[in-house]
Design a protein around this motif. Structure first.
Motif, PDB file in Angstrom:
ATOM      1  N   ASP A 226      -3.522 -23.290  18.441  1.00  0.00           N
ATOM      2  CA  ASP A 226      -4.779 -23.982  18.166  1.00  0.00           C
ATOM      3  C   ASP A 226      -4.864 -24.460  16.724  1.00  0.00           C
ATOM      4  OD1 ASP A 226      -5.792 -23.495  20.768  1.00  0.00           O
ATOM      5  OD2 ASP A 226      -6.443 -21.483  20.173  1.00  0.00           O
ATOM      6  N   CYS A 227      -4.165 -23.781  15.825  1.00  0.00           N
ATOM      7  CA  CYS A 227      -4.234 -24.094  14.398  1.00  0.00           C
ATOM      8  C   CYS A 227      -3.431 -25.355  14.078  1.00  0.00           C
ATOM      9  CB  CYS A 227      -3.698 -22.927  13.584  1.00  0.00           C
ATOM     10  SG  CYS A 227      -4.592 -21.383  13.848  1.00  0.00           S
ATOM     11  N   VAL A 228      -3.830 -26.040  13.036  1.00  0.00           N
ATOM     12  CA  VAL A 228      -3.138 -27.252  12.606  1.00  0.00           C
ATOM     13  C   VAL A 228      -1.917 -26.874  11.773  1.00  0.00           C
ATOM     14  CG1 VAL A 228      -3.335 -29.291  11.122  1.00  0.00           C
ATOM     15  CG2 VAL A 228      -5.196 -28.697  12.700  1.00  0.00           C
ATOM     16  N   HIS A 229      -0.797 -27.563  12.027  1.00  0.00           N
ATOM     17  CA  HIS A 229       0.451 -27.290  11.321  1.00  0.00           C
ATOM     18  C   HIS A 229       0.803 -28.367  10.297  1.00  0.00           C
ATOM     19  CE1 HIS A 229       0.618 -25.100  15.158  1.00  0.00           C
ATOM     20  NE2 HIS A 229       1.173 -24.160  14.430  1.00  0.00           N
ATOM     21  N   VAL A 230       0.303 -29.585  10.517  1.00  0.00           N
ATOM     22  CA  VAL A 230       0.510 -30.666   9.557  1.00  0.00           C
ATOM     23  C   VAL A 230      -0.755 -31.523   9.509  1.00  0.00           C
ATOM     24  CG1 VAL A 230       1.953 -32.611   8.842  1.00  0.00           C
ATOM     25  CG2 VAL A 230       2.970 -30.747  10.158  1.00  0.00           C
ATOM     26  N   LEU A 231      -1.226 -31.801   8.297  1.00  0.00           N
ATOM     27  CA  LEU A 231      -2.378 -32.670   8.102  1.00  0.00           C
ATOM     28  C   LEU A 231      -1.872 -34.026   7.621  1.00  0.00           C
ATOM     29  CD1 LEU A 231      -5.491 -33.046   7.906  1.00  0.00           C
ATOM     30  CD2 LEU A 231      -5.305 -32.268   5.531  1.00  0.00           C
ATOM     31  N   VAL A 232      -2.230 -35.078   8.357  1.00  0.00           N
ATOM     32  CA  VAL A 232      -1.754 -36.414   8.031  1.00  0.00           C
ATOM     33  C   VAL A 232      -2.941 -37.314   7.702  1.00  0.00           C
ATOM     34  CG1 VAL A 232      -0.501 -38.448   8.840  1.00  0.00           C
ATOM     35  CG2 VAL A 232       0.275 -36.157   9.504  1.00  0.00           C
ATOM     36  N   CYS A 233      -2.928 -37.825   6.492  1.00  0.00           N
ATOM     37  CA  CYS A 233      -3.954 -38.751   6.030  1.00  0.00           C
ATOM     38  C   CYS A 233      -3.501 -40.173   6.350  1.00  0.00           C
ATOM     39  CB  CYS A 233      -4.163 -38.563   4.526  1.00  0.00           C
ATOM     40  SG  CYS A 233      -5.253 -39.752   3.774  1.00  0.00           S
ATOM     41  N   VAL A 234      -4.323 -40.920   7.082  1.00  0.00           N
ATOM     42  CA  VAL A 234      -3.990 -42.291   7.470  1.00  0.00           C
ATOM     43  C   VAL A 234      -4.859 -43.243   6.649  1.00  0.00           C
ATOM     44  CG1 VAL A 234      -3.775 -43.928   9.372  1.00  0.00           C
ATOM     45  CG2 VAL A 234      -3.413 -41.480   9.789  1.00  0.00           C
ATOM     46  N   ILE A 235      -4.216 -44.101   5.854  1.00  0.00           N
ATOM     47  CA  ILE A 235      -4.917 -44.973   4.923  1.00  0.00           C
ATOM     48  C   ILE A 235      -4.486 -46.424   5.134  1.00  0.00           C
ATOM     49  CG2 ILE A 235      -5.262 -45.526   2.475  1.00  0.00           C
ATOM     50  CD1 ILE A 235      -6.552 -42.985   3.168  1.00  0.00           C
ATOM     51  N   PRO A 236      -5.432 -47.375   5.228  1.00  0.00           N
ATOM     52  CA  PRO A 236      -5.057 -48.787   5.341  1.00  0.00           C
ATOM     53  C   PRO A 236      -4.738 -49.385   3.979  1.00  0.00           C
ATOM     54  CG  PRO A 236      -7.441 -48.551   5.529  1.00  0.00           C
ATOM     55  CD  PRO A 236      -6.887 -47.165   5.384  1.00  0.00           C
TER      56      PRO A 236
END
Length: 291
Positions: free
Chosen positions: A161-171
């Motif tokens: 359930d826990c997040v393993h990678v946080l990905v920031c998406v930027i234009p």
């Protein structure tokens, strides 16, 4: 000086003679096999990848683009809206990629409501998602975060359930006008992820809309402006340059393109490698017990 001479002169000013980052354009077999054959170090482990970013950044398009590359055709599972100025994603949604044999790849993308200067997803909700306390289907409320009494609150998160990678998406096309308030939100979210030892990467979308020389996707790592914008974003938010990946999402195309695939696979391979690094140095059972 002729028109073509002027165009050539301007183009030479915009790009480096040599790329500042190397990539094997069109030679995607090794990267494709890596992603298709990826297995987490622990049997039964599901890699959870949380995407966040401003409204209209291309989070849903990124999910569709990864699906397209892995399935070999344009895929449109995650709904995308090109007209609304607000976040199109209203619920905490998970997306799995199906293999040809009917099974699923061992990773899931979680899409959330967009960040904005006023309104949008709350930082507290992202923190709860990182810790595994948010169940899929939760409808975001810009006025108040998920509460423990809500049916979508997960009191006892498991390692999956826990997040393993946080990905920031930027234009890339709006990067230069990002408000200080939104940049501060990015920093706050990154600090919380860092406290949890969760690795963070950034995907820079829409380079072709930001810089005319990028209409040829192969110029992405030759562009002077792209490099400068990435360096400024890195300094403002704190994500290292080698964790920022420009990509072209599939948005207008109706057929696959090997060079677009190269950028997508390069980013996806690095995301999975970061997940492996996280799992290697962090005991998930301990991590989730602390959430």
């Amino acid at each position: 000086m002729s028109y073509n001479d002027v165009i050539t002169f301007v183009f030479c000013f915009l790009v480096f003679d040599e790329p500042w980052r190397t990539i094997k354009w069109g030679d995607n077999e090794a990267a494709l096999q890596y992603v298709r054959g990826y297995k987490p170090p622990t049997e039964g482990q599901l890699i959870r990848i949380l995407l966040h970013g401003p409204d209209g950044a291309g989070k849903s398009s990124w999910i569709n683009s990864v699906q397209s590359v892995l399935r070999g055709r344009i895929y449109r599972q995650a709904l995308v809206d090109n007209t609304s100025g607000d976040s199109f994603t209203k619920e905490y949604t998970g997306y799995r990629v199906k293999k040809d044999d009917g099974s699923f790849y061992p990773f899931v993308f979680n899409d959330i409501m967009g960040l904005s200067k006023h309104g949008g997803v709350l930082e507290k909700d992202i923190e709860l998602a990182l810790k595994g306390h948010m169940k899929e289907g939760y409808k975001f409320n810009p006025e108040s975060p998920l509460s423990e009494g809500d049916r979508h609150y997960n009191k006892n998160p498991t390692p999956n359930d826990c997040v393993h990678v946080l990905v920031c998406v930027i234009p890339a096309d709006t990067l230069s006008i990002m408000s200080n308030e939104v940049a501060q939100k990015f920093r706050n979210i990154r600090e919380e992820a860092s406290r949890l030892k969760i690795p963070q990467l950034a995907i820079l979308t829409k380079p072709d809309l930001a810089f005319p020389e990028q209409r040829n996707v192969k110029n992405v790592y030759r562009s002077r402006y792209m490099k400068e914008k990435m360096e400024k974003f890195s300094a403002n938010v704190g994500i290292p340059m080698n964790c920022i990946f420009p990509v072209r999402n599939y948005s207008q195309e109706t057929n696959m393109d090997d060079d677009i695939d190269s950028l997508i696979l390069d980013a996806m391979k690095n995301i999975l490698q970061c997940a492996d690094d996280f799992l290697e140095f962090t005991q998930d059972q301990y991590y989730c017990s602390m959430c």
